[in-house]
Design a protein around this motif. Structure first.
Motif, mmCIF file in Angstrom:
data_model
loop_
_atom_site.group_PDB
_atom_site.id
_atom_site.type_symbol
_atom_site.label_atom_id
_atom_site.label_comp_id
_atom_site.label_asym_id
_atom_site.label_seq_id
_atom_site.Cartn_x
_atom_site.Cartn_y
_atom_site.Cartn_z
ATOM 1 N N THR A 1 -13.591 4.724 2.170
ATOM 2 C CA THR A 1 -12.359 4.643 1.383
ATOM 3 C C THR A 1 -11.293 3.856 2.120
ATOM 4 O O THR A 1 -10.584 3.029 1.531
ATOM 5 C CB THR A 1 -11.847 6.048 1.051
ATOM 6 N N TYR A 2 -11.169 4.080 3.416
ATOM 7 C CA TYR A 2 -10.189 3.351 4.213
ATOM 8 C C TYR A 2 -10.521 1.857 4.243
ATOM 9 O O TYR A 2 -9.639 1.010 4.073
ATOM 10 C CB TYR A 2 -10.157 3.907 5.634
ATOM 11 N N LEU A 3 -11.813 1.558 4.461
ATOM 12 C CA LEU A 3 -12.215 0.154 4.477
ATOM 13 C C LEU A 3 -11.977 -0.510 3.128
ATOM 14 O O LEU A 3 -11.672 -1.697 3.041
ATOM 15 C CB LEU A 3 -13.694 0.036 4.854
ATOM 16 N N ARG A 4 -12.096 0.269 2.070
ATOM 17 C CA ARG A 4 -11.957 -0.273 0.716
ATOM 18 C C ARG A 4 -10.509 -0.422 0.299
ATOM 19 O O ARG A 4 -10.134 -1.417 -0.334
ATOM 20 C CB ARG A 4 -12.689 0.643 -0.270
ATOM 21 N N THR A 5 -9.666 0.549 0.634
ATOM 22 C CA THR A 5 -8.317 0.603 0.055
ATOM 23 C C THR A 5 -7.207 0.280 1.039
ATOM 24 O O THR A 5 -6.040 0.305 0.664
ATOM 25 C CB THR A 5 -8.056 1.998 -0.541
ATOM 26 N N SER A 6 -7.532 -0.020 2.277
ATOM 27 C CA SER A 6 -6.481 -0.350 3.245
ATOM 28 C C SER A 6 -5.983 -1.777 2.989
ATOM 29 O O SER A 6 -6.779 -2.712 2.839
ATOM 30 C CB SER A 6 -7.019 -0.232 4.671
ATOM 31 N N PRO B 1 -3.636 -13.482 4.300
ATOM 32 C CA PRO B 1 -3.330 -13.190 5.699
ATOM 33 C C PRO B 1 -4.611 -13.188 6.533
ATOM 34 O O PRO B 1 -5.721 -13.368 6.011
ATOM 35 C CB PRO B 1 -2.727 -11.786 5.627
ATOM 36 N N LEU B 2 -4.457 -12.994 7.811
ATOM 37 C CA LEU B 2 -5.590 -12.772 8.719
ATOM 38 C C LEU B 2 -6.606 -13.902 8.663
ATOM 39 O O LEU B 2 -7.814 -13.681 8.751
ATOM 40 C CB LEU B 2 -6.287 -11.439 8.381
ATOM 41 N N SER B 3 -6.130 -15.138 8.507
ATOM 42 C CA SER B 3 -7.044 -16.269 8.408
ATOM 43 C C SER B 3 -6.431 -17.466 9.109
ATOM 44 O O SER B 3 -5.234 -17.715 9.007
ATOM 45 C CB SER B 3 -7.332 -16.602 6.938
ATOM 46 N N SER B 4 -7.286 -18.204 9.829
ATOM 47 C CA SER B 4 -6.799 -19.400 10.504
ATOM 48 C C SER B 4 -6.568 -20.547 9.530
ATOM 49 O O SER B 4 -5.789 -21.455 9.797
ATOM 50 C CB SER B 4 -7.795 -19.840 11.588
ATOM 51 N N ILE C 1 -14.934 -6.634 3.745
ATOM 52 C CA ILE C 1 -15.958 -5.973 2.938
ATOM 53 C C ILE C 1 -15.364 -5.251 1.734
ATOM 54 O O ILE C 1 -16.103 -4.792 0.865
ATOM 55 C CB ILE C 1 -16.775 -4.974 3.783
ATOM 56 N N SER C 2 -14.043 -5.152 1.665
ATOM 57 C CA SER C 2 -13.418 -4.459 0.540
ATOM 58 C C SER C 2 -13.632 -5.249 -0.750
ATOM 59 O O SER C 2 -13.407 -6.456 -0.783
ATOM 60 C CB SER C 2 -11.927 -4.282 0.796
ATOM 61 N N PRO C 3 -14.032 -4.570 -1.846
ATOM 62 C CA PRO C 3 -14.180 -5.267 -3.127
ATOM 63 C C PRO C 3 -12.872 -5.345 -3.912
ATOM 64 O O PRO C 3 -12.840 -5.922 -5.002
ATOM 65 C CB PRO C 3 -15.203 -4.390 -3.866
ATOM 66 N N GLU C 4 -11.814 -4.754 -3.384
ATOM 67 C CA GLU C 4 -10.552 -4.709 -4.116
ATOM 68 C C GLU C 4 -9.902 -6.094 -4.189
ATOM 69 O O GLU C 4 -10.071 -6.922 -3.294
ATOM 70 C CB GLU C 4 -9.586 -3.724 -3.439
ATOM 71 N N PRO C 5 -9.127 -6.354 -5.248
ATOM 72 C CA PRO C 5 -8.433 -7.637 -5.356
ATOM 73 C C PRO C 5 -7.143 -7.645 -4.535
ATOM 74 O O PRO C 5 -6.633 -6.582 -4.147
ATOM 75 C CB PRO C 5 -8.117 -7.730 -6.850
ATOM 76 N N ALA C 6 -6.638 -8.829 -4.284
ATOM 77 C CA ALA C 6 -5.266 -8.940 -3.792
ATOM 78 C C ALA C 6 -4.333 -8.570 -4.936
ATOM 79 O O ALA C 6 -4.661 -8.782 -6.106
ATOM 80 C CB ALA C 6 -4.999 -10.349 -3.300
ATOM 81 N N ARG C 7 -3.175 -8.010 -4.608
ATOM 82 C CA ARG C 7 -2.246 -7.565 -5.648
ATOM 83 C C ARG C 7 -0.856 -8.135 -5.384
ATOM 84 O O ARG C 7 -0.312 -7.971 -4.293
ATOM 85 C CB ARG C 7 -2.198 -6.041 -5.710
ATOM 86 N N LEU C 8 -0.327 -8.778 -6.408
ATOM 87 C CA LEU C 8 0.995 -9.390 -6.307
ATOM 88 C C LEU C 8 1.765 -9.066 -7.579
ATOM 89 O O LEU C 8 1.324 -9.389 -8.680
ATOM 90 C CB LEU C 8 0.860 -10.906 -6.132
ATOM 91 N N THR C 9 2.925 -8.406 -7.424
ATOM 92 C CA THR C 9 3.769 -8.049 -8.553
ATOM 93 C C THR C 9 5.192 -8.531 -8.278
ATOM 94 O O THR C 9 5.771 -8.200 -7.240
ATOM 95 C CB THR C 9 3.788 -6.526 -8.799
ATOM 96 N N LEU C 10 5.726 -9.304 -9.208
ATOM 97 C CA LEU C 10 7.083 -9.830 -9.092
ATOM 98 C C LEU C 10 7.917 -9.322 -10.257
ATOM 99 O O LEU C 10 7.417 -9.198 -11.385
ATOM 100 C CB LEU C 10 7.072 -11.357 -9.098
ATOM 101 N N TYR C 11 9.188 -9.054 -9.974
ATOM 102 C CA TYR C 11 10.106 -8.607 -11.016
ATOM 103 C C TYR C 11 11.210 -9.652 -11.156
ATOM 104 O O TYR C 11 12.005 -9.858 -10.237
ATOM 105 C CB TYR C 11 10.707 -7.251 -10.637
ATOM 106 N N TYR D 1 -2.843 -7.436 0.401
ATOM 107 C CA TYR D 1 -4.153 -8.061 0.516
ATOM 108 C C TYR D 1 -5.073 -7.101 1.270
ATOM 109 O O TYR D 1 -4.661 -6.476 2.259
ATOM 110 C CB TYR D 1 -4.040 -9.382 1.293
ATOM 111 N N PRO D 2 -6.343 -6.916 0.811
ATOM 112 C CA PRO D 2 -7.250 -5.996 1.507
ATOM 113 C C PRO D 2 -7.370 -6.339 2.989
ATOM 114 O O PRO D 2 -7.530 -7.500 3.369
ATOM 115 C CB PRO D 2 -8.581 -6.197 0.774
ATOM 116 N N ARG D 3 -7.273 -5.303 3.817
ATOM 117 C CA ARG D 3 -7.303 -5.499 5.261
ATOM 118 C C ARG D 3 -8.677 -5.970 5.742
ATOM 119 O O ARG D 3 -8.779 -6.760 6.699
ATOM 120 C CB ARG D 3 -6.944 -4.183 5.959
ATOM 121 N N PHE D 4 -9.747 -5.494 5.103
ATOM 122 C CA PHE D 4 -11.102 -5.778 5.574
ATOM 123 C C PHE D 4 -11.853 -6.642 4.567
ATOM 124 O O PHE D 4 -11.732 -6.458 3.342
ATOM 125 C CB PHE D 4 -11.866 -4.477 5.833
#
Length: 440
Positions: free
Chosen positions: A45-50, A107-110, A138-148, A133-136
């Motif tokens: 869960t941590y690897l997936r949702t962090s 993030p986390l990319s050269s 292997i996470s299948p989660e999407p990046a999430r961006l919300t603007l108001y 953005y997912p920390r790991f």
């Protein structure tokens, strides 16, 4: 107590101890099994949702861009000084003389890919509500961006990142999810207009959702009523970034709605330059470059033959980046900008005319390097060349060209040709998001 009673009590205690031992054994086994399941589950869960914050770059394209946060002092972002520490709950504010650009990247990319770009127009307030953005990997989660978007106008471009992106735009009246392409947002006191310039978006409120395609618009009113699809004006230009472009002479007749590459060199034998389709951090673009010693032009052109006499609005939109130029400003007569837009047309009297707009990044306006094309070289209107940040994407909107050209006594009747080109000696530029929006 006699001895019989003592033996009976002792036996009862032994039975209790046996039951307690079994209960302890079963409980220990249950805890062991639970931990064997729960610990890996918690790790997964941590690897997936962090999540971590996305990488950001905020650029003031003109004027001063104000940044506010509830826990920090306000910050002024000026042209030439990008800001890279944008966080959730930050509020970006422009006044009547300023506009800005925000680029959200992995993030986390050269070599990070861009996720989205947001153009903030004058008199606008945009709050970052979520940028994760997912920390790991292997996470299948999407990046999430919300603007108001609290007020004003903004334009959101969803780019082609390596990971799925949930891109949501909220306003006081409703919300939109950008599925692909570009979405324009205009927030007024009593309504919000969402316009899909390319791609697809889902727009609406919690009660009703509508799907919009390219050149469609939805309006959400203060009472939550959703009107869609509405006319949004159509793009008169074909896609510049899909198919290989042929090379043609700029005066050579070619079929309408077909882009072609053209070049011109003053000195025979010098390099004509190159035009190549490319991509940069998820953004489709056209790269124009040349290295030489004398004057040259390198670019693309399009035959339009578009009657616009019944149009009430005509607006050109382009995103550009100047990487290099060796001629200060736009040269001694104002015709050697590293990027120029030349819209040719016939007015209502059948006279050939043009609308010219130049862009540059280096040099200062002087009598030797004028701010516009000289009158003896170019006909009116004399648009002032625009200075843009070197190496930064810049978005230009022309305003309503029907009104602009009417004001100088040369209203267009037929658009004949559009040229977009670099001019000078040595130059390197990129263009993207090219549109000519007409509304009848």
């Amino acid at each position: 107590m006699n001895s019989g009673d003592f033996v009976s009590a002792t036996r009862w205690t032994e039975a209790q101890l046996q039951r307690l031992a079994w209960a302890t054994l079963l409980l220990s086994f249950t805890i062991c099994v639970g931990l064997a399941i729960l610990v890996p589950w918690q790790i997964l869960t941590y690897l997936r949702t962090s999540y971590v914050g996305v990488q950001t770059r905020v650029v003031a394209l003109s004027g001063i861009l104000r940044l506010e946060h509830v826990d920090r002092e306000p910050l002024a972002i000026t042209p030439g000084n990008p800001y890279s520490r944008l966080t959730e709950s930050d509020l970006l504010i422009t006044d009547a003389q300023s506009q800005g650009l925000v680029i959200f990247s992995e993030p986390l990319s050269s070599a990070p890919q861009d996720l989205a770009a947001v153009q903030i127009y004058p008199n606008t307030q945009v709050e970052v509500r979520r940028a994760r953005y997912p920390r790991f990997g292997i996470s299948p989660e999407p990046a999430r961006l919300t603007l108001y978007v609290r007020s004003g106008r903004a334009r959101v471009i969803r780019l082609e990142g390596r990971r799925p992106l949930e891109l949501a735009i909220q306003t006081p009246h409703g919300q939109a999810e950008v599925i692909s392409g570009t979405l324009a947002i205009e927030v007024q006191n009593d309504r919000t207009d969402f316009t899909v310039r390319s791609g697809e978006a889902r727009v609406g409120t919690s009660d009703q959702i509508r799907t919009l395609k390219s050149d469609q618009r939805a309006r959400i009113e203060l009472n939550g009523r959703v009107e869609s699809p509405l006319e949004a004006g159509r793009n008169l230009l074909p896609n510049l970034f899909q198919t290989p472009l042929p090379e043609r002479n700029v005066d050579e007749p070619i079929p309408p709605n077909q882009w072609a590459i053209f070049t011109f060199v003053k000195q025979p034998g010098e390099s004509p330059g190159t035009v190549a389709q490319t991509s940069e951090a998820g953004r489709r673009a056209l790269a124009i470059s040349r290295s030489g010693f004398d004057h040259a032009q390198t670019g693309v052109f399009l035959i339009l033959n578009q009657d616009v006499r019944d149009f009430r609005s005509l607006q050109l939109h382009i995103t550009l980046k100047i990487l290099f130029q060796d001629v200060a400003v736009c040269g001694v007569v104002g015709t050697e900008c590293p990027l120029m837009i030349r819209l040719e047309y016939k007015d209502i009297n059948g006279v050939d005319r043009q609308w010219l707009q130049g862009f540059y990044a280096l040099g200062e306006v002087t009598p030797q390097t004028p701010e516009s094309c000289l009158p003896q070289i170019c006909p009116p209107p004399y648009n002032v060349h625009l200075r843009v940040p070197l190496g930064e994407w810049y978005t230009f909107d022309s305003g309503n060209l029907m009104e602009t050209l009417q004001a100088v006594g040369a209203p267009p009747a037929t658009l004949t040709r559009l040229r977009i080109y670099a001019s000078g000696h040595s130059y390197s530029v990129m263009i993207s998001e090219l549109e000519l929006i007409g509304e009848e």
